[in-house]
Design an enzyme around this catalytic site. Structure first.
Site, PDB file in Angstrom:
ATOM      1  N   HIS A 124      27.172 -28.875  26.002  1.00 39.44           N
ATOM      2  CA  HIS A 124      27.414 -28.482  27.394  1.00 39.44           C
ATOM      3  C   HIS A 124      28.897 -28.294  27.653  1.00 39.44           C
ATOM      4  O   HIS A 124      29.742 -28.760  26.898  1.00 39.44           O
ATOM      5  CB  HIS A 124      26.836 -29.488  28.401  1.00 39.44           C
ATOM      6  CG  HIS A 124      27.365 -30.887  28.285  1.00 39.44           C
ATOM      7  ND1 HIS A 124      26.788 -31.843  27.479  1.00 39.44           N
ATOM      8  CD2 HIS A 124      28.409 -31.501  28.884  1.00 39.44           C
ATOM      9  CE1 HIS A 124      27.471 -32.974  27.586  1.00 39.44           C
ATOM     10  NE2 HIS A 124      28.462 -32.800  28.423  1.00 39.44           N
ATOM     11  N   HIS A 180      35.494 -30.922  30.463  1.00 38.82           N
ATOM     12  CA  HIS A 180      35.392 -31.145  29.006  1.00 38.82           C
ATOM     13  C   HIS A 180      34.360 -30.221  28.384  1.00 38.82           C
ATOM     14  O   HIS A 180      33.550 -29.609  29.077  1.00 38.82           O
ATOM     15  CB  HIS A 180      35.091 -32.611  28.673  1.00 38.82           C
ATOM     16  CG  HIS A 180      33.756 -33.131  29.143  1.00 38.82           C
ATOM     17  ND1 HIS A 180      33.585 -33.803  30.328  1.00 38.82           N
ATOM     18  CD2 HIS A 180      32.522 -33.084  28.572  1.00 38.82           C
ATOM     19  CE1 HIS A 180      32.317 -34.154  30.463  1.00 38.82           C
ATOM     20  NE2 HIS A 180      31.644 -33.724  29.411  1.00 38.82           N
ATOM     21  N   GLU A 184      34.087 -34.022  24.115  1.00 39.97           N
ATOM     22  CA  GLU A 184      33.024 -35.030  23.999  1.00 39.97           C
ATOM     23  C   GLU A 184      32.217 -34.697  22.752  1.00 39.97           C
ATOM     24  O   GLU A 184      31.935 -33.519  22.495  1.00 39.97           O
ATOM     25  CB  GLU A 184      32.124 -34.965  25.243  1.00 39.97           C
ATOM     26  CG  GLU A 184      30.950 -35.938  25.208  1.00 39.97           C
ATOM     27  CD  GLU A 184      30.076 -35.886  26.464  1.00 39.97           C
ATOM     28  OE1 GLU A 184      30.155 -34.904  27.236  1.00 39.97           O
ATOM     29  OE2 GLU A 184      29.301 -36.847  26.671  1.00 39.97           O
TER      30      GLU A 184
HETATM   31 CO    CO Z   1      29.619 -34.361  29.155  1.00 37.46          CO
END
Ligand code: CO
Length: 134
Positions: A7, A79, A130
């Site tokens: 994502h 992020h 991440e």
């Molecule tokens: Co995230």
């Protein structure tokens, strides 16, 4: 080592307005808000055919999103999340290359119930990264 883009996360100043915009203006499939007290965020996931968008809104007093929104009042890209097969192996390899892992260096359970880690944005061209074990 990294796999799919899991994502992209966008910090938003108004979660309901942002969710409505993705639902109505952009015609996306928008999930329900979920509180994640361990990460200091409320999230809404948007399902796209090839990835997801994570809308982030501050939760609680020490949310990392609060200071981000102070610097970026209109919201902004927060992020990117890449998938890995083995998060411990990925972490150890990254640390060997000089990358810094945020927090205590141990994975936490993320929004999808899977282990996640965050890597210092200064070590990745200004972009918070991440990693999620899938
Ligand atoms: Co995230």
């Amino acid at each position: 080592m990294i796999g799919r883009l899991n994502h992209l996360a966008i910090a938003v100043p108004d979660l309901e307005a942002a969710a409505d915009q993705y639902r109505n203006a952009l015609g996306a499939k928008v999930g329900e808000p979920q509180d994640e007290p361990d990460h200091g965020v409320t999230v809404v996931f948007i399902e796209l055919p090839n990835t997801k968008i994570e809308l982030l809104y501050p939760l609680g007093e020490n949310s990392p999103i609060t200071s981000f929104l102070e610097k970026n009042p209109a919201g902004g890209m927060h992020h990117v999340c890449y998938e890995v097969d083995d998060i411990i192996q990925a972490r150890d390899h990254l640390v060997e290359t000089g990358a810094r892992v945020l927090g205590n260096g141990e994975p936490k359970i993320g929004a999808h119930g899977k282990p996640v880690l965050f890597l210092h944005p200064r070590d990745f061209n200004g972009c918070l990264v991440e990693l999620e074990q899938v």
